[in-house]
Design a protein around this motif. Structure first.
Motif, short mmCIF file in Angstrom:
data_model
loop_
_atom_site.label_atom_id
_atom_site.label_comp_id
_atom_site.label_asym_id
_atom_site.label_seq_id
_atom_site.Cartn_x
_atom_site.Cartn_y
_atom_site.Cartn_z
N LEU A 90 53.23 30.95 0.56
CA LEU A 90 54.29 30.70 1.54
C LEU A 90 54.03 29.33 2.14
O LEU A 90 53.14 29.15 2.96
CB LEU A 90 54.28 31.79 2.62
N THR A 144 58.15 25.95 6.43
CA THR A 144 59.55 26.30 6.72
C THR A 144 60.53 25.23 6.29
O THR A 144 61.73 25.38 6.50
CB THR A 144 59.71 26.56 8.23
N LYS A 172 59.25 29.64 3.73
CA LYS A 172 59.42 30.78 4.64
C LYS A 172 60.86 30.76 5.14
O LYS A 172 61.16 30.27 6.23
CB LYS A 172 58.42 30.71 5.78
N ASN A 173 61.70 31.30 4.28
CA ASN A 173 63.14 31.31 4.54
C ASN A 173 63.66 32.70 4.18
O ASN A 173 63.33 33.23 3.12
CB ASN A 173 63.82 30.21 3.70
N LYS A 174 64.46 33.28 5.02
CA LYS A 174 64.90 34.66 4.84
C LYS A 174 65.60 34.87 3.50
O LYS A 174 65.30 35.79 2.75
CB LYS A 174 65.83 35.07 5.98
N LEU A 206 63.14 34.58 0.45
CA LEU A 206 62.27 35.75 0.35
C LEU A 206 63.05 37.00 -0.05
O LEU A 206 62.54 37.87 -0.77
CB LEU A 206 61.54 35.97 1.68
N ASP A 213 49.49 32.50 3.02
CA ASP A 213 50.48 32.12 4.03
C ASP A 213 49.98 30.87 4.76
O ASP A 213 49.13 30.96 5.65
CB ASP A 213 50.67 33.29 5.00
N ALA A 271 56.40 31.44 12.19
CA ALA A 271 57.45 32.24 11.55
C ALA A 271 56.97 33.59 11.05
O ALA A 271 57.71 34.57 11.09
CB ALA A 271 58.11 31.47 10.39
N SER A 272 55.72 33.69 10.58
CA SER A 272 55.25 34.95 9.99
C SER A 272 54.99 36.04 11.02
O SER A 272 55.10 37.22 10.72
CB SER A 272 53.96 34.69 9.20
N ILE A 314 61.44 36.79 8.95
CA ILE A 314 60.39 36.40 8.01
C ILE A 314 59.30 37.46 7.98
O ILE A 314 58.83 37.86 6.90
CB ILE A 314 59.79 35.03 8.38
N ASN A 315 58.89 37.93 9.15
CA ASN A 315 57.87 38.98 9.20
C ASN A 315 58.32 40.21 8.44
O ASN A 315 57.54 40.83 7.72
CB ASN A 315 57.58 39.32 10.67
N GLN A 318 60.39 40.35 5.84
CA GLN A 318 60.36 40.13 4.39
C GLN A 318 58.93 40.13 3.85
O GLN A 318 58.67 40.66 2.77
CB GLN A 318 61.05 38.80 4.06
#
Length: 977
Positions: A216, A219, A332-334, A337, A360, A366-367, A386-387, A389
């Protein structure tokens, strides 16, 4: 000409590769084909070492070998600690080397004694030994070779080897029958080489059997592409990038993503052939430099794993070590993922067979789940995008290991340990050592300075935003031009020019894009009016050179003695900076397109000599190459955010003496009535203290007791400190409650700093100390310990019971800061034979500026001048020269003191140092006593080792998490003493 001696030593050391050092002469005799005494005779080897040239291959071989043995953590062949003389002597004994040869080797390969990684870990099942790692090391060996080609020295390579090994050994065995997903966190320093560590971890992990690696990578596409290129260049390599393409067929290479990269293919690792033809396995990339993960158009074949024996699971060694590895670097993008999760679901049951590794990068961004637990429905956790996914990925891949990387770990350690689906590092937390050559906290902050004057680090590198003439932005621009010219001068005078490829300045004032545009216009105007080609400009530059850069130049690097010698290089520096018609790049925007600027691509652009103006996008993960001058004045109330803005931390080979930080000393935070004036440099110093304390505490609790961990990662949150009340360790929505009940600190200098501000509370505290002050001698004595300065003090002894009476009655501005230490001292008093009394020291100042007064009729005593760090907490109270004697008197040091010290050492005696502190000019009453309302009775103490109480843990916690009935979330703003 054949080097027979070198060839023999290569063979002998190769035979020792797995099991460690063995008797050299005996093994050499067995392996030597010619049996010539000159080749086996160790005296001949010693003579060669003593006369060898700098590039001698035999010396280099032994430098690599001895350094690796020195660094090895818990090797099977030695019980001595790594990086010590004892470990080196153990190796020599096993090799059968005599004194002369040992001396020769030590002269060319000194023992590297810098600390290694600090590991806080649960117990784990050993599976990844040095022997098993050596048996399968194709990609690690290639990576190690590339690092050496890049100029990494043996100590740096061995340090990375050990640190990455300590991560992989704590992952689950990829061939394990029962699936288990370890969760870990690796803490580095800002811009200190974390990518190198997780590249090493990836290399070792895929060698060991992990077959799906998901990185990951930030962002932004810009950050993701940086990470992808780094992995492609140093790990995946030319042959895996080319795949089946013929490197000589230009038409077949059209789609290769590095055709426009000046480093392709020369600087990309090469194995000589496809790894699968060399007895290893290939790596298939599922993302490329310019393409993030996309939904697979032709089914899911790219994610299907071949199994030579379809009757066995993929994790069976017969299948695992024949399968290709898949590596992807995703943003890290919705939506990205979601595509990955959707494709994985199509694979079906084999997901449960895939040993996977999720790395990560910047894992505190974001996570972390930041939804308010108080708003969760009963039994249901609400997750951020993000968390959520990442949680789905971990559910889909029961054999997935999650390893977060960050320089600011506070948000991660505050994750709810009771949420099994979240990312709390329940299995291990590893703190990486400060790398050699790294410019960090200690280079910009004098953490041991006790007065208000500038320390050496500040004098060298730190400048205020304002001086007597006003804003110093023009001076910062002049410094940028001047340092560019100095880099060109050094490149012309023998310093390798590689580090000077890019030359940048960072200006960071605000997060608002409109303000960035106005600031860029202001800088452009300043630049074009700076007259760098005329007398006015050269006069300014000459003055700045003489009073600053010449004064603080590194004597080991070429620096002109006068500005006249530097002047010819100023024109070229100005030309490079102004290339393209403007010296400024604005780095902000609402979309990814706003960051697709050639001058932001340090990999593909040959020379970036620019001034970067921006905000948040320049403060997280993005490496500003060649950064030399920083003009910084943006405020924030979160420690991790503030620390991540420290882009001036990093490696500055050949120009670290040129680095300058112009930082706000008096800046406004907030608006209206809530506005306050803050010192950004002081804020950085405070969070640096917090970070250093956190690392020190980790190191303190890392050693095993009877082979078992003292603490586990779930007990780490209380070790997070907070020196400034307005700078929180992390954002409020990332902080959960954890209470520290007791800190046991036998033999450790402890220094409370949370003293009250209320005059009545100060008077109360002073009166509490009256019995102790009365027990001190009127006549001073001299205290001294070998290697430390001598000083005078009034001294005396008090019983432990009497001291506890004082300590229990004191008032504090933040009780929670001292109560865990008081609990330890109270507990020590309950155990007979643990502690008898305390030797009290009241140091006397001897400088002409000393301030003395009587206290409650006793004394006189020296009054120390200290200041609070913009709140109730002080910074450093101690004077460093007082520490050694106190530790010796408490029996916590083996150093020898003078007669007064040695006569007062007792087995169950602690040491307490009193620091009567005034913050401004105190009021003195008629008998020469200081008004107790103006006095802070500060102190430090060292408890004797007798308080250790055997194998009792050093800490006790009451950590609150969601699995406990009394779970609670406490807003730290509402905590009261």
């Amino acid at each position: 000409m054949t080097d027979h001696l070198l060839n023999l030593h290569v063979d002998v050391l190769a035979a020792m590769h797995r099991a460690g050092p063995r008797h050299f002469a005996k093994l050499a005799f067995v392996l030597s084909e010619e049996h010539e005494p000159a080749h086996i005779d160790l005296a001949h080897f010693r003579d060669r070492l003593l006369s060898a040239a700098a590039d001698d291959e035999l010396t280099a071989l032994w430098r690599r070998t001895l350094t690796a043995w020195d660094f090895a953590e818990n090797p099977s062949w030695s019980s001595f600690s790594a990086r010590t003389d004892d470990r080196r002597a153990d190796a020599y004994n096993r090799l059968g080397f005599g004194a002369d040869l040992r001396k020769a080797l030590d002269s060319v390969v000194p023992v590297f004694k810098e600390p290694g990684p600090v590991v806080i870990s649960r117990e784990f099942e050993p599976w990844y030994t040095r022997e098993s790692a050596a048996a399968r090391s194709f990609y690690w060996t290639a990576y190690e070779k590339m690092l050496r080609q890049k100029g990494w020295n043996d100590a740096a390579v061995s340090s990375l080897d050990e640190a990455s090994h300590s991560v992989v050994e704590r992952l689950s065995n990829p061939t394990r029958e029962e699936p288990y997903g370890a969760r870990g966190l690796v803490v580095g320093y800002v811009q200190s080489g974390k990518t190198a560590n997780f590249t090493g971890v990836t290399a070792k992990a895929i060698d060991a059997g992990y077959r799906l690696v998901i990185v990951l990578g930030g962002t932004l596409n810009l950050l993701r592409a940086q990470t992808q290129r780094r992995l492609d260049m140093e790990l995946i390599g030319q042959e895996n990038i080319l795949g089946a393409a013929d490197p000589n067929d230009l038409d077949a290479l059209v789609d290769i993503d590095y055709q426009d990269d000046e480093d392709w293919p020369a600087k990309f690792v090469s194995f000589g052939a496809r790894p699968s033809t060399l007895g290893a396995f290939d790596i298939e990339r599922l993302t490329s430099r310019d393409r993030d993960y996309m939904a697979l158009e032709r089914g899911i074949s790219a994610l299907e794993f071949e199994k030579p024996d379809r009757t066995r699971p993929l994790y069976d060694p017969a299948n695992l070590h024949a399968a290709r590895a898949r590596v992807m670097v995703v943003k890290k993008n919705k939506s990205v993922l979601e595509k990955l999760v959707k494709d994985l679901k199509k694979i079906g049951p084999i997901l449960g067979e895939i040993p996977a590794l999720i790395i990560d990068d910047e894992s505190d961004q974001a996570s972390v789940n930041t939804t308010d637990p108080k708003k969760w429905e009963a039994g249901t956790v609400t997750r951020t995008a993000i968390n959520g996914q990442i949680s789905k990925l971990l559910k889909l891949l029961p054999r997935a290991q999650y390893v977060g990387y960050t320089a600011t770990p506070f948000a991660n350690v505050f994750i709810d340990p009771g949420d099994e689906e979240d990312l709390f590092p329940r299995d291990f937390l590893i703190s990486l050592p400060r790398p050699t050559g790294y410019m960090g906290v200690q280079d910009f902050h004098d953490l041991d300075t006790v007065d208000d004057g500038e320390g050496e680090a500040e004098k060298k590198h730190v400048r205020g935003i304002y001086d007597s003439t006003g804003d110093r932005l023009q001076e910062a621009l002049d410094a940028f031009v001047l340092t560019g010219a100095l880099k060109l001068y050094r490149a012309d005078h023998g310093v390798p020019s590689g580090p000077f490829r890019h030359h940048t300045m960072l200006v960071h004032e605000s997060v608002r894009m409109a303000e960035h545009a106005a600031l860029a216009l202001r800088i452009n105007t300043m630049w074009h009016n700076a007259a760098y080609t005329g007398p006015e400009g050269h006069t300014r530059l000459a003055s700045l050179f003489d009073r600053d850069f010449h004064t603080h130049a590194d004597d080991s690097l070429p620096t002109p003695t006068t500005y006249a010698d530097l002047k010819p290089y100023v024109h070229e520096a100005r030309r490079l900076i102004n290339k393209g018609g403007t010296p400024v790049i604005v780095v902000n925007g609402e979309s990814e397109r706003d960051y697709a600027q050639p001058d932001l691509d340090f990999d593909r652009t040959p020379n970036v000599w620019k001034i970067l103006v921006g905000g948040t996008k320049l403060s997280r993960g993005f490496t500003v190459e060649g950064l030399t001058i920083t003009y910084y004045r943006r405020t924030t109330q979160q420690a991790d955010t503030l620390m991540q803005m420290g882009r001036w931390f990093g490696f500055r080979p050949g120009y670290r003496d040129l680095v300058r930080l112009y930082i706000g000393r008096e800046e406004q935070l907030g608006k209206g009535r809530a506005a306050k004036t803050v010192d950004l440099y002081e804020a950085f110093e405070a969070i640096c203290r917090d970070e250093e304390l956190f690392r020190a505490e980790l190191g303190r609790y890392a050693p095993l007791v009877d082979g078992r961990p003292q603490v586990t990662p779930a007990q780490i949150p209380p070790l997070v400190a907070q020196h400034l009340p307005w700078v929180k360790p992390s954002a409020r929505n990332k902080m959960f409650n954890a209470e520290l009940v007791e800190v046991r600190s036998p033999g450790v200098w402890e220094e409370p700093t949370a003293y009250p501000e209320d005059p009545d509370a100060l008077r109360h505290n002073t009166e509490c100390w009256a019995p102790v002050l009365g027990a001190l001698t009127h006549a001073p004595v001299s205290l001294c310990v070998d290697g430390s300065p001598q000083y005078d003090a009034r001294v005396g002894t008090v019983s432990h019971k009497d001291l506890l009476t004082v300590l229990c009655d004191l008032r504090w501005s933040a009780l929670e800061q001292f109560s865990p230490h008081l609990e330890f001292l109270l507990d020590a008093g309950r155990e007979p034979g643990t502690i008898d009394d305390w030797f009290v020291i009241a140091p006397i100042q001897t400088s002409a500026r000393r301030n003395e007064a009587r206290i409650l009729g006793h004394g006189p005593f020296s009054l120390a001048r200290r200041s609070r760090r913009r709140g109730p907490l002080f910074g450093a109270i101690r004077d460093p020269k007082h520490v050694a004697a106190a530790k010796r008197l408490a029996g916590a040091s083996n150093l020898t003191g003078n007669a007064t010290v040695e006569q007062n050492v007792r087995p169950r005696r602690g040491a307490l140092v009193l620091y009567p502190v005034v913050e401004s000019e105190p009021r003195i009453v008629s008998d020469g006593s200081v008004d107790p309302r103006d006095l802070v009775m500060a102190f430090a103490f060292v408890a004797p080792p007798s308080t250790a109480q055997g194998d009792r843990p050093l800490v006790r916690f009451r950590a609150i998490d969601s699995t406990r009935a009394e779970a609670a979330i406490i807003d730290r703003d509402d905590m009261r003493s």
